[in-house]
Design a protein around this motif. Sequence first.
Motif, PDB file in Angstrom:
ATOM      1  N   GLU A  13       0.803  -1.124  -0.094  1.00 20.39           N
ATOM      2  CA  GLU A  13       0.009   0.138  -0.137  1.00 20.39           C
ATOM      3  C   GLU A  13       0.951   1.239  -0.003  1.00 20.39           C
ATOM      4  OE1 GLU A  13      -2.831  -0.091   3.304  1.00 20.39           O
ATOM      5  OE2 GLU A  13      -3.934  -1.688   2.294  1.00 20.39           O
ATOM      6  N   ILE A  14       0.606   1.995  -0.908  1.00 17.59           N
ATOM      7  CA  ILE A  14       1.397   3.269  -1.037  1.00 17.59           C
ATOM      8  C   ILE A  14       0.618   4.525  -1.205  1.00 17.59           C
ATOM      9  CG2 ILE A  14       3.620   4.097  -2.406  1.00 17.59           C
ATOM     10  CD1 ILE A  14       3.610   1.328  -3.638  1.00 17.59           C
ATOM     11  N   ALA A  15       0.805   5.599  -0.608  1.00 14.71           N
ATOM     12  CA  ALA A  15       0.224   6.858  -0.648  1.00 14.71           C
ATOM     13  C   ALA A  15       0.611   7.392  -1.985  1.00 14.71           C
ATOM     14  CB  ALA A  15       0.676   7.768   0.423  1.00 14.71           C
ATOM     15  N   GLY A  16      -0.622   7.918  -2.798  1.00 15.90           N
ATOM     16  CA  GLY A  16      -0.199   8.344  -3.967  1.00 15.90           C
ATOM     17  C   GLY A  16       0.262   7.629  -5.135  1.00 15.90           C
ATOM     18  N   ALA A  17      -0.020   6.157  -5.128  1.00 14.74           N
ATOM     19  CA  ALA A  17       0.530   5.399  -6.031  1.00 14.74           C
ATOM     20  C   ALA A  17      -0.341   5.492  -7.644  1.00 14.74           C
ATOM     21  CB  ALA A  17       0.191   3.900  -5.572  1.00 14.74           C
ATOM     22  N   ARG A  18       0.328   5.330  -8.524  1.00 18.85           N
ATOM     23  CA  ARG A  18      -0.225   5.235  -9.639  1.00 18.85           C
ATOM     24  C   ARG A  18       0.563   4.286 -10.609  1.00 18.85           C
ATOM     25  NH1 ARG A  18       1.014  11.273 -12.315  1.00 18.85           N
ATOM     26  NH2 ARG A  18       3.013  10.418 -11.766  1.00 18.85           N
ATOM     27  N   LYS A  19      -0.242   3.841 -11.478  1.00 23.16           N
ATOM     28  CA  LYS A  19       0.005   2.669 -12.365  1.00 23.16           C
ATOM     29  C   LYS A  19       1.221   3.129 -13.046  1.00 23.16           C
ATOM     30  CE  LYS A  19      -0.926  -0.877 -15.693  1.00 23.16           C
ATOM     31  NZ  LYS A  19      -2.083  -1.316 -16.482  1.00 23.16           N
ATOM     32  N   GLY A  20       2.406   2.347 -13.210  1.00 18.68           N
ATOM     33  CA  GLY A  20       3.533   2.901 -14.074  1.00 18.68           C
ATOM     34  C   GLY A  20       4.599   3.629 -13.357  1.00 18.68           C
ATOM     35  N   ASP A  21       4.396   4.133 -12.065  1.00 17.42           N
ATOM     36  CA  ASP A  21       5.316   4.797 -11.479  1.00 17.42           C
ATOM     37  C   ASP A  21       6.352   3.965 -10.880  1.00 17.42           C
ATOM     38  OD1 ASP A  21       4.175   7.036 -12.141  1.00 17.42           O
ATOM     39  OD2 ASP A  21       3.352   7.596 -10.119  1.00 17.42           O
ATOM     40  N   LEU A  22       7.764   4.622 -10.682  1.00 18.48           N
ATOM     41  CA  LEU A  22       8.622   3.958  -9.847  1.00 18.48           C
ATOM     42  C   LEU A  22       8.517   4.082  -8.523  1.00 18.48           C
ATOM     43  CD1 LEU A  22      12.020   4.594 -11.435  1.00 18.48           C
ATOM     44  CD2 LEU A  22      10.468   2.762 -11.664  1.00 18.48           C
ATOM     45  N   VAL A  23       8.968   3.051  -7.887  1.00 18.45           N
ATOM     46  CA  VAL A  23       9.023   3.243  -6.448  1.00 18.45           C
ATOM     47  C   VAL A  23      10.221   2.918  -5.596  1.00 18.45           C
ATOM     48  CG1 VAL A  23       6.411   2.721  -6.136  1.00 18.45           C
ATOM     49  CG2 VAL A  23       8.124   0.952  -6.038  1.00 18.45           C
ATOM     50  N   LYS A  24      10.461   3.058  -4.403  1.00 15.47           N
ATOM     51  CA  LYS A  24      11.731   2.689  -3.670  1.00 15.47           C
ATOM     52  C   LYS A  24      11.267   1.865  -2.777  1.00 15.47           C
ATOM     53  CE  LYS A  24      14.570   5.157  -6.178  1.00 15.47           C
ATOM     54  NZ  LYS A  24      15.299   6.195  -5.977  1.00 15.47           N
ATOM     55  N   LEU A  25      11.788   0.600  -2.568  1.00 20.52           N
ATOM     56  CA  LEU A  25      11.282  -0.352  -1.384  1.00 20.52           C
ATOM     57  C   LEU A  25      12.409  -0.368  -0.322  1.00 20.52           C
ATOM     58  CD1 LEU A  25      10.438  -1.581  -4.564  1.00 20.52           C
ATOM     59  CD2 LEU A  25       8.971  -2.654  -2.965  1.00 20.52           C
ATOM     60  N   GLY A  26      12.009  -0.762   0.942  1.00 22.43           N
ATOM     61  CA  GLY A  26      12.715  -0.868   2.016  1.00 22.43           C
ATOM     62  C   GLY A  26      13.715   0.261   2.233  1.00 22.43           C
ATOM     63  N   GLU A  27      14.390  -0.367   3.307  1.00 15.95           N
ATOM     64  CA  GLU A  27      15.441   0.606   3.589  1.00 15.95           C
ATOM     65  C   GLU A  27      16.691   0.711   2.717  1.00 15.95           C
ATOM     66  OE1 GLU A  27      16.317  -1.500   7.401  1.00 15.95           O
ATOM     67  OE2 GLU A  27      14.187  -0.447   7.809  1.00 15.95           O
ATOM     68  N   LYS A  28      16.778  -0.079   1.905  1.00 15.44           N
ATOM     69  CA  LYS A  28      17.845  -0.089   0.708  1.00 15.44           C
ATOM     70  C   LYS A  28      17.254   0.546  -0.431  1.00 15.44           C
ATOM     71  CE  LYS A  28      21.294  -3.801   1.488  1.00 15.44           C
ATOM     72  NZ  LYS A  28      21.074  -5.286   2.052  1.00 15.44           N
ATOM     73  N   HIS A  29      16.115   0.975  -0.564  1.00 19.65           N
ATOM     74  CA  HIS A  29      15.647   1.935  -1.315  1.00 19.65           C
ATOM     75  C   HIS A  29      15.873   0.826  -2.887  1.00 19.65           C
ATOM     76  CE1 HIS A  29      14.865   5.481   0.495  1.00 19.65           C
ATOM     77  NE2 HIS A  29      16.009   4.931   1.322  1.00 19.65           N
ATOM     78  N   LEU A  30      15.358  -0.219  -2.646  1.00 15.50           N
ATOM     79  CA  LEU A  30      15.311  -1.147  -4.059  1.00 15.50           C
ATOM     80  C   LEU A  30      14.239  -0.598  -5.024  1.00 15.50           C
ATOM     81  CD1 LEU A  30      15.231  -4.751  -2.680  1.00 15.50           C
ATOM     82  CD2 LEU A  30      17.073  -3.133  -3.111  1.00 15.50           C
ATOM     83  N   ILE A  31      14.660  -0.639  -6.400  1.00 18.20           N
ATOM     84  CA  ILE A  31      13.978  -0.048  -7.260  1.00 18.20           C
ATOM     85  C   ILE A  31      12.726  -0.829  -7.681  1.00 18.20           C
ATOM     86  CG2 ILE A  31      13.683   1.292  -9.526  1.00 18.20           C
ATOM     87  CD1 ILE A  31      17.003   1.367  -9.262  1.00 18.20           C
TER      88      ILE A  31
END
Length: 576
Positions: A13-31
């Motif tokens: 669950e991500i605030a402001g999520a849009r299909k196709g957008d890039l996200v950063k995950l976890g503490e390591k900021h995985l792409i």
Amino acid sequence: MIKKVAGPLVMAEIAGARKGDLVKLGEKHLIGEIIELRGPLASIQVYEETAGLKVGDPVSTTGEPLSVELGPGLLGAIFDGIQRPLDQIRQQSGDFITRGIEVAPLPRDKKWAFVPIINQGSTVSAGDILGTVQETQLVSHKIMVPEGIAGTVEQIKNGDFTVDETIAVVGGRAITMKQKWPVRKRRPLAARFPVNQPLTTGQRIIDSFFPIGKGSAACLPGPFGAGKTVIQHQLAKWSDADIIIFVGCGERGNEMTDVLLEFPELKDPRSGRPLMERTVLIANTSNMPIAAREASVYTGAAIAEYFRDMGYNVALMADSTSRWAEALREMSGRLEEMPGEEGYPAYLGSRLADFYERAGCGTCQGQPARQGSLTIIGSVSPPGGDLSEPVVQNTLRVTKIFWGLDESLAHKRHFPSINWLLSYSLYVDNLSPHLAKIVAPDFLVNRERALKILAEESELEEIVRLVGLESLSPKEQLLLMAAKMIREDFLYQSAFDPVDQYSDLPKQAWLLKTILSFYDLARQAQEAGKTTAEIQELKTIQAIAKARLSTEAENKNLQSDIKDEFHNLIGVQYHA
Ligand SMILES: Nc1ncnc2c1ncn2[C@@H]1O[C@H](COP(=O)(O)OP(=O)(O)O)[C@@H](O)[C@H]1O
Ligand SMILES: [Mg+2]
């Protein structure tokens, strides 16, 4: 916040999520990239190893789609599927890519000599060329006004700049030499026009029989070991494209390593300069996460279109797209989508179309007026070489060229193993006027004739299989002889012989014509009462067999030698 981790797929669950957008995950900021939104839950394909990510880890959106960075520094670069430069990553983290590593795609410290071509006060809009950078000895990089910017040139500089420094101010906005582009979005041409120029490759079966045009798309399917990679490398080296984008999806574990070692060694045959000066490599080794593989063909296409927009003829090779399709299948499976044929998602066809339809030629956006083209050649490696398999079938639906590799030819070591009976190019009509003009007026007639002889050979072979060679008439035996010469002395082409690896169009036309005129004389000799055995003993047959391995100059007497030999055989003046 992460709700579930399933290999390369993460639900969050991500605030402001849009299909196709890039996200950063976890503490390591995985792409990762949001590939689907169901209510509050986003499905994210992660471009890096997800081990260690756990439920409850934070996820934030960048608010931007997966994009490439375009500007000087692309040429010669080796990127992964999401445009991370492999060399720099290796330098920073060793052979195993540290996850979450952030390395800019284009070098930040390097200064490029920017030479403006427009003046302060002029009015520009997207696509207009502001100036140039001699990026490599082979390529002048055009710095274009990015999409969405237009107005008066308030300032334009001249000198050495990094890609972060301002080189111009247009309509109140600072312009640098780098721009961003979403990889899944086509870069527009001002106008498209029909393919009408051949992309010459120096490969005889391609240029003479199944030609490819600048701006077209070709499908190169074949089983493992049939020669797809060798052909793709030959095209990268020899085709008359200005820029090469090579997207490698390794089939064997070490195959991409070979490419990474081999490509930087290759020389551009025309200029003698390193081929990398006009090449961008995108490498997916089999140990890289599959999601990056899925993105890699689009990354390649966006970079390719960018160079096309400068007015260049660009060729993109994808080897092999089956590995790409498998990545798509795996993501689809994890998303629990309804599987289509052979487990591939129902949208396999439309995704392939999205990719191949980026091929084309036309007028580029902006001034000065220029034309560019993007040619796409995708190899497919269906299991067992089965051409009815979905990736091949869906590719053939969007490409108009089919170079079908044949396991039995490869097994006999006939290379390139392109099957001349099944393969086709729907561009022959478009390219004919041009070919007739630049090669020889009779080139197309000879091409037709050679193909017909080969088709007749295959029918006769069927008869021979059933009732034996003796059942054939002398005329038919002669036809088999001509067919064999076309196959072995014309179509067979070694990728490794220094002369044979490239035949220019005049040589191709000449070689084919020589074989056909031999056949014509042989038929006359036969009519004059000579046997097939007598004809088969002629010495010029050996000379024709060697002609592909030597230059035209070295063969300048061959045609008259053939005539002389027949003259001696028949004992009368032939009428040719
Ligand atoms: N044009 C060619 N000339 C000579 N040998 C070739 C040619 N094409 C393919 N080969 C041989 O076939 C082998 C397999 O080719 P490759 O391109 O790796 O197959 P694929 O990519 O289809 O699995 C090569 O290593 C080479 O020995
Ligand atoms: Mg291969």
